[in-house]
Every structure is written in structure tokens, then in C-alpha cells.
Design a protein around this motif. Structure first.
Motif, short mmCIF file in Angstrom:
data_model
loop_
_atom_site.label_atom_id
_atom_site.label_comp_id
_atom_site.label_asym_id
_atom_site.label_seq_id
_atom_site.Cartn_x
_atom_site.Cartn_y
_atom_site.Cartn_z
N ARG A 111 0.84 -1.19 0.00
CA ARG A 111 0.00 0.00 0.00
C ARG A 111 0.88 1.25 0.00
O ARG A 111 2.05 1.19 0.39
CB ARG A 111 -0.90 0.00 1.23
N PRO A 112 0.33 2.40 -0.42
CA PRO A 112 1.10 3.65 -0.36
C PRO A 112 1.66 3.88 1.04
O PRO A 112 0.97 3.68 2.04
CB PRO A 112 0.07 4.71 -0.75
N GLY A 113 2.92 4.29 1.07
CA GLY A 113 3.60 4.53 2.34
C GLY A 113 4.34 3.33 2.88
O GLY A 113 5.13 3.46 3.83
N ASP A 114 4.10 2.14 2.32
CA ASP A 114 4.77 0.94 2.81
C ASP A 114 6.28 1.00 2.54
O ASP A 114 6.75 1.63 1.59
CB ASP A 114 4.19 -0.31 2.13
N ARG A 115 7.01 0.28 3.39
CA ARG A 115 8.46 0.22 3.30
C ARG A 115 8.86 -1.01 2.47
O ARG A 115 8.38 -2.12 2.72
CB ARG A 115 9.07 0.13 4.71
N VAL A 116 9.74 -0.77 1.50
CA VAL A 116 10.23 -1.84 0.62
C VAL A 116 11.75 -1.91 0.77
O VAL A 116 12.46 -0.92 0.52
CB VAL A 116 9.85 -1.60 -0.85
N TYR A 167 10.11 -7.04 0.18
CA TYR A 167 11.55 -7.12 -0.09
C TYR A 167 11.71 -7.26 -1.59
O TYR A 167 11.25 -8.24 -2.18
CB TYR A 167 12.13 -8.32 0.65
N LEU A 168 12.34 -6.28 -2.22
CA LEU A 168 12.64 -6.34 -3.64
C LEU A 168 14.02 -6.96 -3.79
O LEU A 168 15.04 -6.29 -3.69
CB LEU A 168 12.57 -4.95 -4.26
N LEU A 169 14.02 -8.25 -4.01
CA LEU A 169 15.25 -9.02 -4.14
C LEU A 169 15.73 -8.97 -5.58
O LEU A 169 14.94 -9.14 -6.52
CB LEU A 169 14.98 -10.47 -3.74
N CYS A 170 17.02 -8.75 -5.77
CA CYS A 170 17.62 -8.80 -7.10
C CYS A 170 18.60 -9.96 -7.13
O CYS A 170 19.66 -9.89 -6.51
CB CYS A 170 18.34 -7.49 -7.42
N ASN A 171 18.24 -11.04 -7.80
CA ASN A 171 19.06 -12.25 -7.81
C ASN A 171 18.94 -12.96 -9.16
O ASN A 171 17.83 -13.37 -9.51
CB ASN A 171 18.60 -13.19 -6.69
N PRO A 172 20.05 -13.07 -9.90
CA PRO A 172 21.40 -12.58 -9.65
C PRO A 172 21.43 -11.06 -9.48
O PRO A 172 20.64 -10.35 -10.10
CB PRO A 172 22.17 -13.02 -10.90
N HIS A 173 22.38 -10.63 -8.68
CA HIS A 173 22.38 -9.25 -8.24
C HIS A 173 23.09 -8.33 -9.23
O HIS A 173 24.17 -8.64 -9.73
CB HIS A 173 23.06 -9.13 -6.87
N VAL A 188 16.31 -16.32 3.79
CA VAL A 188 15.53 -15.12 3.49
C VAL A 188 14.04 -15.43 3.63
O VAL A 188 13.27 -14.65 4.20
CB VAL A 188 15.85 -14.61 2.07
N ALA A 189 13.62 -16.57 3.08
CA ALA A 189 12.22 -16.95 3.14
C ALA A 189 11.75 -17.10 4.59
O ALA A 189 10.62 -16.69 4.93
CB ALA A 189 12.00 -18.25 2.37
N ALA A 190 12.59 -17.66 5.43
CA ALA A 190 12.23 -17.83 6.84
C ALA A 190 12.02 -16.47 7.51
O ALA A 190 11.06 -16.29 8.29
CB ALA A 190 13.30 -18.63 7.58
N LEU A 191 12.89 -15.51 7.20
CA LEU A 191 12.73 -14.16 7.76
C LEU A 191 11.47 -13.50 7.22
O LEU A 191 10.73 -12.83 7.96
CB LEU A 191 13.95 -13.30 7.42
N GLY A 196 6.26 -11.30 8.03
CA GLY A 196 5.15 -10.99 7.15
C GLY A 196 5.52 -10.13 5.96
O GLY A 196 4.75 -9.27 5.53
N VAL A 197 6.71 -10.36 5.40
CA VAL A 197 7.22 -9.58 4.28
C VAL A 197 6.97 -10.32 2.97
O VAL A 197 7.27 -11.52 2.85
CB VAL A 197 8.73 -9.30 4.46
N ARG A 198 6.42 -9.64 1.98
CA ARG A 198 6.24 -10.22 0.65
C ARG A 198 7.52 -10.05 -0.16
O ARG A 198 8.13 -8.96 -0.18
CB ARG A 198 5.09 -9.54 -0.09
N VAL A 199 7.93 -11.09 -0.86
CA VAL A 199 9.14 -11.05 -1.67
C VAL A 199 8.76 -10.90 -3.14
O VAL A 199 7.98 -11.68 -3.68
CB VAL A 199 9.99 -12.32 -1.47
#
Length: 397
Positions: A111-116, A167-173, A188-191, A196-199
Motif C-alpha cells: 500500500r502507499p507509504g509501505d516500506r520496501v 523485499y525487492l530481491l535482485c538475484n542474480p544481483h 531469506v524466506a524464513a525471515l 510478514g514480508v512479501r518477496v
């Protein structure tokens, strides 16, 4: 010392004069005397199956609005062969490019204002697009040690715990070329599950992993966070198609409804040529890709040899994937933006490290997807510029 006169496969198809005739950003952004090694375009011809697909489209006037055609099926078969990931083509959605797909998916799952959270140094458009759609960028730096960059799980947990939504993951980075192993991704998935973070996973460079490494698509993980994730994929980097505009959103099992929410107007913003070229790449382009990777692997080695020989102060850690080298130029004493110095004094255009966030100060990104001859030319120009600088300093009154 490697053979510096080798063919380089697709990378050696064109000389400098031919490349200067191109109209793409790589070759038109700077004056013609500048040798560009910055933006992620390759100096290659197209794979023959792609040429055939595009020529066929031109001959039948097939230039209307894009549909997915057989692209989801082609990618799913490629991912099964290459990564062991059995994605369901029916759940995959067409998007114009990976960045547009990231933006659309974040619209749907945050949502707007969310932290990524993003790992820095980070792909520069992240810093533009996330604030533009009202999301806060949380910079989570990669750890840098003697062996290169690695994921800092403690820092990632801190940033997740502070209230991250995604979490905006870049892999390969990009830009470091880091490839995360399955154990790291499961951590990462466990965290992500705990907090409650969407990847959302940018996997655009997935086909470009060197021998010894293995790409693991995040949605393929046997973890709830994998099932709730969305990967964005494309043929654009591996087959040099960035201007043709086609990518795919690939959901995990529990993210299908999210991806199904992508508006058809978004899919129709992809390019028909991009869809057809990408389908040909994933279906028939692996022999060309394998030849390309052999050339890139040789260039990766050559770049290290040339740096050791001509710019020994530069720290170079060969990437595990991509054709992008993240060069640590701090020992040269050229300030926070050595790319700007080499552009002015060596007529070589690197990508400024400052654009990748604070960890990029004193760094620059170097694209080695070119011929061995042009790679050597770039190193010669950079070395000569430094020699001239040293001579001027010594002769100064």
C-alpha cells in the motif's frame, strides 16, 4: 594469460565502426569518440531463431497490440530445463519489462507509504520508481568482505523487523553479480515468513549464471514465502532484447491471485516484437546462449588479467553471473565518482557507482559484453589516462 585474439563468439561479430552505427542508448548517449561500457546492452548480433521470428512478423505485418502468444509456455519449459522450476504457464502474466512488472506487483501487494527493502548497491531505477509509486525505499547494504559481496542476513532481519512490507530481491544481483544459493534464499524466506514480508524477485539476469553457480527461482522454494512471492523474468538481458519490451510475472502457488490482478492494459503495453523474440529465445535460443556464455566467461577472465596488468590498484571480484563488473576504484584516488573522471580523461563511459546508492561511492560498473578487442581498448584508455595523470603530477612545479 588468456588468448586475447580469440573469436569471442557472438561478442566479436561487430567492429567499432559497425557498433557506432547503432541507434541504441549505449552507442548514442555519449559522443562518438567515447567508448561505452556502461548500460546493460551487449555488442552482439541476434540469435538466428530470433531473427527468423522477427523477419516473419515483418513479412506478415504482425505489428499489432501484444498478446502473450506462446511466451509463458516457452519460459516455463526453459525454466524447467535450466533451473528445475516447473512454473504453471496459465498463472504467468505478460508485462512490458521487469521494472514495470516490479511496479505493478508492488501496487498489488503493498500500500502507499509501505516500506520496501532493497539491497544496496542497487539497480538505479529502484530509487526512482519506488518513491514515484509512494513506497519508501529501505536500503539494506550487502556486506563487503575480502571474498566480495554477500547477503547480510542480520541487517536484513533488522530491516524486516522495522516494519517492511516487501523485499525487492535482485538475484542474480546487479551490479555485483552475486548469486544467492538455495540455503541463503531459504534463510531469506524464513525471515520473510517471520515478519510478514512479501518477496518480489527481480530475476532478469537468471540465464547468465557462470559454471559453478546455479540460479534458484524464489517462487520455486519449498517455503511459504516462496509460495507467496512473485518473480519477474525476461529474455532481454541474456539475448540482448531490451528495446523490444516483454517480460513475465511468475507467481508462486499462493500469489496467483495477485498476479491475476495485473490489468490487461499493462500486458498490452508490451511489444509484439518483444513477445515473439522472447518466445524464440526461450524455445530455441539456448545454443546461442551457451556460446555467448563461453565468450563472456573468457572476457570475465580477460578483464581480471588486464586490470592486474594495467590498473593494479583496482579491486575486481569476478561476478558469479551477468556481464557486469563492479569495480572498486577507491585506491586510485579519483574521488567519489571515478566514472566521471574516466569519461573526461579517458573517453571511456562507465556507469557511475553513485547511482547505485551510497555503497557505490568510489565504484563504477563496467559492462564486458563486448569483443576482447574493445575490452582491451577500454582498459588501455583507462590505463593511459592514469599514466598521463601521474606524469602531470610528477612534472608539476
Amino acid at each position: 594469460m588468456s588468448d586475447r585474439t580469440g573469436s569471442g563468439g557472438p561478442l566479436s561479430a561487430y567492429g567499432l565502426d559497425e557498433l557506432r552505427g547503432r541507434h541504441s542508448a549505449k552507442w548514442r548517449h555519449h559522443p562518438p569518440q567515447v567508448l561505452p561500457v556502461w548500460v546493460a546492452e551487449m555488442d552482439t548480433p541476434l540469435a538466428e531463431p530470433i531473427v527468423t521470428a522477427l523477419a516473419g512478423a515483418v513479412s506478415r505485418g504482425d505489428t499489432g497490440y501484444a498478446t502473450p502468444c506462446g511466451l509463458p509456455e516457452a519460459y516455463a519449459a526453459f525454466a524447467a530445463r535450466r533451473f528445475g522450476h516447473h512454473a504453471d504457464p496459465a498463472a504467468i502474466r505478460l508485462v512490458p519489462d521487469v521494472m514495470a512488472g516490479v511496479v505493478e506487483v508492488l501496487h498489488l501487494v503493498t500500500r502507499p507509504g509501505d516500506r520496501v527493502v532493497v539491497n544496496t548497491p542497487a539497480y538505479p531505477p529502484y530509487f526512482y520508481w519506488l518513491p514515484r509509486i509512494g513506497r519508501q525505499v529501505v536500503q539494506s547494504p550487502l556486506a563487503l568482505g575480502p571474498d566480495g559481496h554477500r547477503l547480510d542476513l542480520a541487517a536484513l532481519e533488522r530491516d524486516f523487523a522495522a516494519g517492511a512490507a516487501a523485499y525487492l530481491l535482485c538475484n542474480p544481483h546487479n551490479p555485483t553479480g552475486l548469486v544467492l544459493g538455495e540455503d541463503e534464499l531459504l534463510a531469506v524466506a524464513a525471515l520473510a515468513d517471520e515478519y510478514g514480508v512479501r518477496v518480489v524477485s527481480d530475476e532478469i539476469h537468471a540465464p547468465l549464471v557462470y559454471p559453478g553457480g546455479r540460479h534458484v527461482p524464489f517462487p520455486s522454494l519449498d517455503a511459504p514465502a516462496g509460495a507467496r512471492s512473485v518473480a519477474l523474468v525476461s529474455a532481454s538481458k541474456a539475448w540482448n532484447l531490451p528495446g523490444l519490451k516483454a517480460a513475465l510475472a511468475v507467481p508462486g502457488e499462493e500469489a496467483r491471485a495477485d498476479v491475476a490482478g495485473i490489468d490487461p492494459e499493462v500486458s498490452e503495453s508490451a511489444g509484439m516484437f518483444g513477445v515473439l523474440a522472447s518466445e524464440a529465445a526461450f524455445s530455441e535460443g539456448e545454443p546461442w546462449l551457451d556460446e555467448l556464455m563461453a565468450g563472456l566467461s573468457a572476457n570475465r577472465t580477460l578483464l581480471g588479467e588486464l586490470l592486474a596488468e594495467r590498473l593494479p590498484g583496482v579491486v575486481y571480484r569476478p561476478p558469479q553471473a551477468t556481464y557486469l563488473a563492479w569495480l572498486d576504484l577507491r585506491a586510485l584516488g579519483l574521488g567519489d565518482d571515478p566514472a566521471e573522471w574516466f569519461l573526461r580523461h579517458g573517453e571511456v563511459a562507465l556507469y557511475s557507482g553513485l547511482k547505485f546508492g551510497p555503497p557505490g561511492s568510489g565504484f563504477a560498473r563496467f559492462n564486458f559484453a563486448t569483443s576482447p578487442a574493445l575490452l582491451t581498448d577500454a582498459m588501455t584508455r583507462m590505463s593511459d589516462a592514469l599514466t598521463t595523470r601521474r606524469t602531470s603530477t610528477l612534472n608539476a612545479p
